[in-house]
Enzyme design. Structure first.
Site, mmCIF file in Angstrom:
data_model
loop_
_atom_site.group_PDB
_atom_site.id
_atom_site.type_symbol
_atom_site.label_atom_id
_atom_site.label_comp_id
_atom_site.label_asym_id
_atom_site.label_seq_id
_atom_site.Cartn_x
_atom_site.Cartn_y
_atom_site.Cartn_z
ATOM 1 N N PHE A 51 12.412 -4.179 15.002
ATOM 2 C CA PHE A 51 13.810 -3.878 14.674
ATOM 3 C C PHE A 51 14.565 -3.427 15.901
ATOM 4 O O PHE A 51 14.061 -2.637 16.706
ATOM 5 C CB PHE A 51 13.879 -2.771 13.620
ATOM 6 C CG PHE A 51 15.244 -2.164 13.454
ATOM 7 C CD1 PHE A 51 16.204 -2.780 12.665
ATOM 8 C CD2 PHE A 51 15.583 -0.987 14.107
ATOM 9 C CE1 PHE A 51 17.474 -2.232 12.530
ATOM 10 C CE2 PHE A 51 16.844 -0.422 13.972
ATOM 11 C CZ PHE A 51 17.798 -1.051 13.185
ATOM 12 N N LEU A 61 10.500 -0.151 17.093
ATOM 13 C CA LEU A 61 11.898 0.269 16.981
ATOM 14 C C LEU A 61 12.538 0.354 18.365
ATOM 15 O O LEU A 61 12.083 1.115 19.226
ATOM 16 C CB LEU A 61 12.008 1.643 16.312
ATOM 17 C CG LEU A 61 11.528 1.778 14.867
ATOM 18 C CD1 LEU A 61 11.716 3.206 14.396
ATOM 19 C CD2 LEU A 61 12.280 0.817 13.950
ATOM 20 N N GLU A 62 13.583 -0.442 18.577
ATOM 21 C CA GLU A 62 14.389 -0.325 19.791
ATOM 22 C C GLU A 62 15.757 0.140 19.333
ATOM 23 O O GLU A 62 16.545 -0.641 18.808
ATOM 24 C CB GLU A 62 14.457 -1.669 20.524
ATOM 25 C CG GLU A 62 14.845 -1.530 21.985
ATOM 26 C CD GLU A 62 16.341 -1.632 22.208
ATOM 27 O OE1 GLU A 62 16.983 -0.551 22.276
ATOM 28 O OE2 GLU A 62 16.864 -2.738 22.298
ATOM 29 N N CYS A 63 16.016 1.429 19.502
ATOM 30 C CA CYS A 63 17.215 2.043 18.931
ATOM 31 C C CYS A 63 18.237 2.356 20.014
ATOM 32 O O CYS A 63 18.257 1.727 21.057
ATOM 33 C CB CYS A 63 16.826 3.289 18.149
ATOM 34 S SG CYS A 63 15.666 2.959 16.796
#
Length: 501
Positions: free
Chosen positions: A223, A246-248
């Protein structure tokens, strides 16, 4: 003009709900796409299961040949792809071309290096296990679900898709509802070089479609998006123990040391903060500038940023804000800073004219203002005076985000970079790490976990498979109830000799 978001439109003749993707520059419809239901997503994942067996069976060489063919096809259709990206995001032609150049680079790197990074190899078995041969390889997970963003609708997803495919997985891709056509284009071009099975399938829709993908039984979710949404994805996947990458968000700093090339730092800060309308997770949001060069830096940034203008034409400096709701986030951050005593040396609230936002450069921003602490995701730059580079490092490390950073220093660049708590650092440049195929991309803290790109990015979509094979009987075998006390005395004596000194 009023900026619109994608909305569900009338059903097609087959009864399928559809929605329109819109050009944020004009509000015109780019294309209509189906809203994939939970059943549609599950069927896509089911079909991907069979495809994954075929794709893994091709081996590294077979997959590399297909991925290379896909890359070459994308290069042939580069102009068409660029126009599609510009239409769905509004970004300038050159910003879209930059994105696509990196797509091609990463596809090439992943296909070329997968065998070396993941293939079976011998590993040392150690002195105590001298009679064993040990091997390690990284095997594909099976089916990977990718949920992509709208700001880099090709580059960011391909950082997961390309590496997952090179590792031997099938992929089901859910693009942003703002850029569904880009996802369809990727799947359709891939199908031309891999027509046998739906190894890469795109499902379009809104948040419900992404939620369905999280619950569909895929073997991993990759994501990219906001930290708030990342938490929801993580919670949704926890019920089924589906692993998540997760790359936020980020609030990436640019540190300007006392000995920096100030002209180069100012040029990099303006480009890193404003290109793609500031809609870059690892873009420059805050410049932490040593007092000795602060005034010079602000003067140079002011002069450079004031010349830039957004627009809808292909040769504009940068395009509009793609997601309508983001305009209000930008407005609230700028207003909060100004209300609390900050000064705008470039632009101001009058710069915000949806769907466009002109460059805004803020100084004297309070440390706890939104513009200093939260991700703005617009063409804004906060410039903060610090005593020296050491204070800049301390302030950067105190932040909840930890995605990327930049350091400008003639003599201390690597030293300062080594002290930063973040996933990636560029020294005397900005965002250079994103262009190097061998370097992993990802963050720590509220910026997420897991990596795309590089060997780490390939292994992110695999599991380690270890084998220890007995070659001949050992003189001492403690792994049996027939060992006797003498055997254990000899083993412990060996341990003391080998490891006790």
């Amino acid at each position: 003009m009023t900026q619109l978001a994608p909305t569900t439109s009338a059903r097609a003749d087959d009864g399928q709900k559809r929605f329109a993707s819109l050009d944020p520059r004009t509000g015109e419809v780019v294309a209509h796409h189906p809203v994939a239901s939970e059943a549609d997503v599950r069927e896509a994942v089911r079909a991907a299961r069979d495809a994954a067996v075929f794709w893994a069976g091709l081996g590294f060489d077979g997959r590399r040949a297909r991925l290379d063919a896909w890359r070459k096809l994308l290069v042939k259709r580069l102009d068409e792809f660029q126009q599609l990206i510009s239409a769905e995001t509004g970004k300038s032609a050159d910003d879209a071309r930059t994105e696509l150049a990196l797509v091609v680079e990463h596809l090439h790197w992943a296909a070329k290096h997968a065998a070396k990074a993941l293939g079976k190899r011998k590993v040392p078995s150690g002195m105590l296990m001298y009679n064993f041969a040990a091997t390690l390889e990284y095997r594909p997970l099976g089916v990977v679900g990718v949920i992509g963003p709208w700001n880099y609708p090709a580059l960011t997803p391909v950082g997961s898709i390309g590496y997952a495919l090179a590792a031997g997985n099938a992929v089901v891709f859910k693009p942003s509802e703002f850029t569904p056509g880009v996802g369809v284009f990727l799947a359709e071009t891939f199908a031309q070089v891999v027509p046998e099975y739906p190894v890469l399938r795109t499902v379009t829709g809104f948040g419900e479609t992404g939620a369905a993908l999280c619950a569909s039984g895929v073997d991993k979710i990759a994501f990219t998006g906001s930290t708030a949404t990342g938490r929801k994805v993580l919670a949704a996947c926890a019920a089924s123990l589906t692993p998540v990458l997760l790359e936020c968000g980020g609030k990436d700093p640019l540190i300007v040391a006392e000995d920096a090339d100030v002209k180069a730092a100012a040029e990099a800060a303006v480009w890193g903060g404003i290109f793609n309308a500031g809609q870059t997770c690892a873009g420059v949001e805050v410049a932490l500038v040593a007092d000795a060069v602060y005034d010079e830096f602000v003067a140079l940034v002011t002069r450079k940023a004031a010349k830039l203008r957004p627009g809808g034409e292909p040769d504009a400096d940068f395009g509009p804000i793609t997601m309508p709701g983001q305009v209000e986030v930008i407005r609230s951050h700028v207003a909060d800073a100004l209300d609390r005593g900050a000064r705008a040396v470039v632009g101001g609230l009058e710069s915000i004219r949806p769907p466009y936002v002109e460059p805004v450069v803020l100084v004297d921003v309070p440390d706890d203002a939104k513009a200093a602490t939260e991700e703005t995701f617009g063409p804004t730059l906060v410039v903060t005076r610090v005593a020296d580079a050491d204070e800049a490092v301390r302030r950067a490390n105190a932040h909840k985000y930890g995605l990327g950073a930049s350091v400008f220093s003639r003599n201390r660049g690597e030293e300062l970079a080594d002290r930063l708590r973040c996933g990636m650092v560029s020294v005397n440049s900005v965002l250079a790490y994103a262009s190097v195929g061998a370097l992993p991309f990802g963050g720590v803290g509220d910026s997420g976990f897991g990596r795309i790109h590089g060997e780490d990015g390939l292994r992110e979509f695999t599991f380690a498979h270890s084998v220890a094979r007995k070659r001949f009987p050992a003189l001492l075998n403690p792994m049996t109830y027939d060992r006797g006390s003498r055997t254990m005395r000899h083993v412990l004596r060996m341990v003391r000799v080998l490891y006790g000194r």
